[in-house]
Design a protein around this motif. Sequence first.
Motif, short mmCIF file in Angstrom:
data_model
loop_
_atom_site.label_atom_id
_atom_site.label_comp_id
_atom_site.label_asym_id
_atom_site.label_seq_id
_atom_site.Cartn_x
_atom_site.Cartn_y
_atom_site.Cartn_z
N THR A 1 16.10 54.79 75.35
CA THR A 1 15.16 54.96 74.22
C THR A 1 13.94 54.12 74.50
O THR A 1 14.01 53.08 75.18
CB THR A 1 15.79 54.52 72.89
N TRP A 2 12.76 54.60 74.03
CA TRP A 2 11.48 53.91 74.28
C TRP A 2 10.81 53.54 72.95
O TRP A 2 10.91 54.28 71.97
CB TRP A 2 10.53 54.83 75.06
N THR A 3 10.15 52.38 72.95
CA THR A 3 9.33 51.94 71.81
C THR A 3 7.99 51.47 72.34
O THR A 3 7.88 51.03 73.49
CB THR A 3 10.01 50.81 71.01
N LYS A 4 6.96 51.56 71.47
CA LYS A 4 5.62 51.06 71.82
C LYS A 4 5.22 50.06 70.76
O LYS A 4 5.13 50.38 69.58
CB LYS A 4 4.62 52.21 71.88
N ASN A 5 5.02 48.82 71.26
CA ASN A 5 4.70 47.71 70.35
C ASN A 5 5.74 47.58 69.25
O ASN A 5 5.44 47.32 68.08
CB ASN A 5 3.30 47.88 69.74
N SER B 1 14.97 56.27 83.95
CA SER B 1 14.17 57.03 82.99
C SER B 1 12.71 56.87 83.38
O SER B 1 12.22 55.74 83.52
CB SER B 1 14.40 56.54 81.55
N LEU B 2 11.99 57.99 83.58
CA LEU B 2 10.58 57.99 83.93
C LEU B 2 9.81 58.53 82.73
O LEU B 2 9.97 59.70 82.33
CB LEU B 2 10.31 58.85 85.17
N LEU B 3 8.98 57.67 82.13
CA LEU B 3 8.15 58.04 80.99
C LEU B 3 6.74 58.25 81.49
O LEU B 3 6.10 57.31 81.98
CB LEU B 3 8.17 56.96 79.90
N ALA C 1 -7.55 52.94 73.77
CA ALA C 1 -7.34 52.54 72.37
C ALA C 1 -5.91 52.79 71.92
O ALA C 1 -5.35 52.02 71.14
CB ALA C 1 -8.33 53.27 71.45
N GLN C 2 -5.27 53.88 72.42
CA GLN C 2 -3.95 54.24 71.92
C GLN C 2 -2.80 53.75 72.81
O GLN C 2 -1.73 53.42 72.31
CB GLN C 2 -3.85 55.76 71.78
N ASP C 3 -3.04 53.72 74.12
CA ASP C 3 -1.91 53.52 75.03
C ASP C 3 -1.86 52.17 75.70
O ASP C 3 -0.86 51.84 76.35
CB ASP C 3 -1.93 54.61 76.11
N TYR C 4 -2.93 51.37 75.66
CA TYR C 4 -2.84 50.03 76.23
C TYR C 4 -1.99 49.21 75.27
O TYR C 4 -2.48 48.68 74.28
CB TYR C 4 -4.21 49.41 76.41
N ALA C 5 -0.66 49.14 75.59
CA ALA C 5 0.28 48.54 74.65
C ALA C 5 1.48 48.01 75.43
O ALA C 5 1.60 48.18 76.65
CB ALA C 5 0.71 49.56 73.59
N LEU C 6 2.42 47.40 74.71
CA LEU C 6 3.66 46.88 75.29
C LEU C 6 4.76 47.90 74.99
O LEU C 6 5.13 48.12 73.84
CB LEU C 6 4.01 45.53 74.68
N PHE C 7 5.29 48.53 76.07
CA PHE C 7 6.34 49.52 75.94
C PHE C 7 7.67 48.85 76.24
O PHE C 7 7.80 48.04 77.17
CB PHE C 7 6.11 50.68 76.92
N THR C 8 8.68 49.22 75.45
CA THR C 8 10.03 48.66 75.61
C THR C 8 11.00 49.79 75.90
O THR C 8 11.04 50.78 75.18
CB THR C 8 10.47 47.91 74.35
N CYS C 9 11.78 49.61 77.02
CA CYS C 9 12.80 50.58 77.41
C CYS C 9 14.16 49.98 77.09
O CYS C 9 14.47 48.86 77.56
CB CYS C 9 12.69 50.92 78.89
N THR D 1 13.95 46.22 78.66
CA THR D 1 12.90 45.57 79.43
C THR D 1 11.57 46.00 78.86
O THR D 1 11.47 47.06 78.20
CB THR D 1 12.98 45.93 80.92
N ASN D 2 10.51 45.17 79.08
CA ASN D 2 9.17 45.42 78.56
C ASN D 2 8.24 45.75 79.72
O ASN D 2 8.29 45.11 80.78
CB ASN D 2 8.62 44.20 77.81
N ILE D 3 7.35 46.73 79.50
CA ILE D 3 6.38 47.16 80.50
C ILE D 3 5.02 47.18 79.81
O ILE D 3 4.85 47.85 78.78
CB ILE D 3 6.72 48.54 81.07
N GLN D 4 4.04 46.43 80.38
CA GLN D 4 2.70 46.34 79.81
C GLN D 4 1.80 47.35 80.49
O GLN D 4 1.65 47.34 81.72
CB GLN D 4 2.12 44.93 80.02
N LEU D 5 1.20 48.26 79.72
CA LEU D 5 0.21 49.21 80.23
C LEU D 5 -1.16 48.66 79.94
O LEU D 5 -1.49 48.39 78.77
CB LEU D 5 0.41 50.59 79.57
N LEU D 6 -1.96 48.45 81.00
CA LEU D 6 -3.26 47.84 80.82
C LEU D 6 -4.26 48.47 81.78
O LEU D 6 -3.93 49.35 82.55
CB LEU D 6 -3.18 46.32 81.02
N SER D 7 -5.50 47.94 81.72
CA SER D 7 -6.59 48.49 82.52
C SER D 7 -6.57 47.88 83.92
O SER D 7 -5.88 46.88 84.18
CB SER D 7 -7.93 48.20 81.85
#
Length: 1070
Positions: free
Chosen positions: A700-704, A728-730, A738-746, A757-763
Amino acid sequence: MQDPRRNSSLQRPQSHDDSDSRTPTSHPRVTPQSSDNGQLLVCEGSSPALDAPLKVSITMNVLYPPGPPVIEWPGLDEGHVRAGQNLELLCTARGGNPPATLQWLKNGEPVSTAWGTEHTQVVAQSLLVMTVRPEDHGVRLSCEAHNSVSEGTQERGFTLQVSFPPAAITILGSVSQSENKNVTLSCITKSSRPRVLLRWWLGWRQLQPTEESVMDGQHGGHISMSNLTFLVRREDNGLTLTCEAFSEAFTKETFKKSLTLNVKYPSQKLWIEGPPEGQHLRAGTRVRLVCLAIGGNPEPSLTWYKDSRTVSEPRPPQEPRRVQLGSVEKSGSTFTRELVLITQPSDNQAKFMCKAGQLSASTRLAVQFPPTNLTILANASALRPGDALNLTCVSVSSNPPVNLSWDKEGERLEDMAAPPRKAPFKGSSAARTVLLKMSSRDHGHRVTCRAHSPELRETVSAFYRLNVLYAPEFLGEQVPVVTAVEQGAALLPVLVSANPRPEAFNWTFRGYRLSPAGGPRHRILSGGALQLWNVTRADDGLYQLHCQNSEGTAEALVRLDVHYAPIIRTLQDPTEVNVGGSVDIVCTVDANPVLPEMFSWERLGEEEEEQSLEDTEQVSKGSTGRLQIQNAKLAQAGAYQCIVDNGVAPPARGLVRLVVRFAPQVEHPTPLTKVAAAGDSTTSATLHCRARGVPNIVFTWTKNGNPLDLQDPRYTEHTYHQGVVHSSLLTIANVSAAQDYALFTCTATNPLGSDHTNIQLLSISRPDPPTGLKVLSVTPYSVGLEWKPGFDGGLPQRFQIRYETLGTPGFLYMDVLPLQATSFTLTGLQPSTRYRIWLLASNALGESGLEHKGSQISFTTPGLDQPSGEPNLQLPTDQPPDSMKVSLLPVLFAVGGLLLLSNVSCVGGYLWQRRLQRLAVGISEKTEAGRSEEDRARNEYEESQWTVDQDTRSSTVSTTDVEPYYHSMKGFSPQLLPTLEEVSYPQGFTGPEEEAMIAFPGHLYDEVERLYTPLATWGPVYDEVQMAPYEPQWPKDKYEDPRRIYDEVAGDLESLEPDSLPFELRGHLV
């Protein structure tokens, strides 16, 4: 007209005129002489009308006979010659026209008709060459000369008087005679002229002849004869007896005939040397007898006799030869002959005699010998159990007497002795008798008679083999059980004793009789053994044997035990257990034999490599084996192999999988994994979450912290399961800053628990500094370095080494190749020198900073006389002892900056434009790579392995353990990146046509776990790309790139202003 010089008779010619022709003529008359031959006859006519007389002439050719021949004799005495002399006689005839013809005659017969002529002197010559022989005596030689006008033949000759010595001298009579007896000899010569006289010589002593006479011989010669008779003595033996012929005509020559006088006389003494008589010699001893004789002519023959019989070597010679008879040898006046014997019984008291003419000598040998023959006499030949056998042992002859005894197979027997008797070879004979009671066990046994001689310490033996007839009896060694291997052969042996041998062997199995002629799988051998092949388990059981002979019958039982390879009947696969629990892996087999230690277990790893079986216990009972596992651990999960080996090939092997059920364990490469993506709503990013667990895991995945709506078309999830590894490949499409630069949790969940585990999507950004820089090795001229790369900022990064020599102003740089390497050997250093090193990471957006302590280090290279070893390191915060010298560095920087300022201002615009173009190319490459991200992730997943130490790059969030791609450096010459000191300046864009071709790339970054292309495919790291139409060109006169100044580094420069990049390249955290 007459020549006054000639004596020829010339009458004056009469002249008259011819009235018709008026020609005067003259007719002279000449009487020629021999001297006129060859002269000119001249006719001369004169006239008043002529100034000179007229002349005509002819040459006269007068024929006349030659003069008488003349013979030139080479010596004074004409006609006297010596036989064997080469005689050359020259015959000469002078004058004559034609010249004379010559020939030689021998007793009126022509012997030579060759001659030569000298025309000038009018001489004819003929040479006769001959060798004079005795038969030429009295021969008349003559030379004849004549020509065509001779009235007769002219001759000159003489008679030969030949002298010759005797051709041979002969002595008649024998020169061999016994001493003190007369010898009569005659000496006769061949014919000689003149006669010769004879005289006798014995050595240097002249002997007087008894009678002399002369007789006529051949060719007018004479034969001389002289007779001699004299008394010979022993001392005359060997002297030369000579008959000599001499004559005054042959003073320089001697003619003689010699013979050697042979005076016969007997030897003076004869004796034998050898062992003294009476000395005891053992039979087989080598004895040497030597016969010696002094003097004697002729040489004594020395003949050996044994008991009046001549001794000679046997033919053919024996090996070894018992008798060796030498030849007669002479040493001075002593003669010897050797006789070597290997003594035998027949030599005992034998007389050995040596003879030389009438002389003789003898000796006797005393030889001791064991019995020459032992004979055993029996009263019966056919025996049966219970019969009585009487055996008598007779010793034929021995010296000295022997003691007889009986034994049977080493057991002493009671016997009776007979009185001794005389025997051959002057020895003695003995006899002894024994009585035996027969049984079947006695068959084939040997009853031995032994004759022992105490003096000789020798024993002679003879045996009698017992032949007892009895019915078959099975021996105690008969095998009751025979073991065979299935599909192999078996031999059921028969150990039966019988005399005579059994006539038939009959085998039965389970009540059925096996054919004596054999069958498809059995054969009865000649000895009764039963041979089987292709044995099966059905052949296991009891086999009965029945055998018989003329004396009776017997029976026996033999069991066949068939062994066969094990077969695994039961093995539960898979076997499951929870972590910390206990389980037995049970393996049941069918096998024969069943051995206590036939079960063994193996744990298989990659490529079926055997691994440790710690914390397990192996138990076996009968045909069941167990592998007991207590407190099961995750590390014990995997493939196990049950191996059963009972000694019959092949061993049985069975695989079973042990599944250890455990709660999910998500990979955590770093505390916060980073993934970079452009936030321009045109690119996508892939987040990779991998976990291990049994049973299967649900992701399961969560964002922030908020559940992620996977129904949103912008989100796509792909789940993969292989064994205990789940992934799992998301994929996030059209990433928006604005919408996707966030902390994703798997979060991974199964019935036993969950993990996340946490994965940070950034620039995108500049790379993080590398960490863990350390020195691996150091030599006087090089240093080996290793580090861990940091976050690459979402773009491909490269590494550069900056280093300085402490105390020397300025820095040096070295690019690391290959680009993705995490270790490098820096060369070109100096011995005994202290260095400081910084490691820089850079991508298209810039370089990492220098302030991170984990990316710099100090060390000192060893001297040439010091061994290379552990580096002498210094922490980056340590102050070097020569830090005061570094104060010159700013001054040098300032001077260098002033010198290059003008050049930099001209090319600054180009540098910035080239930087942006290379960045755009990198973004374009990442966009192309993103299109196959999911396929690559799927392939990586299939090859994935669990690892603990993970790469900290933001683009790698999975723990896939991909082997690094190493390439051979042979022939590798990549295009090096320009250093700060070497910069290429491409031409900038100048026209609107080029601006119209600019297309800004849409996808900037790699997705998760990209696989880098091989080195051979790398082009320039930053290629020029087209800029967007709306992107302005930077004015060349307003921009300078101070980082291109010599000895200045990226860490010393001001960073770019945030507004210096377009919005699409900036990126922001949400």
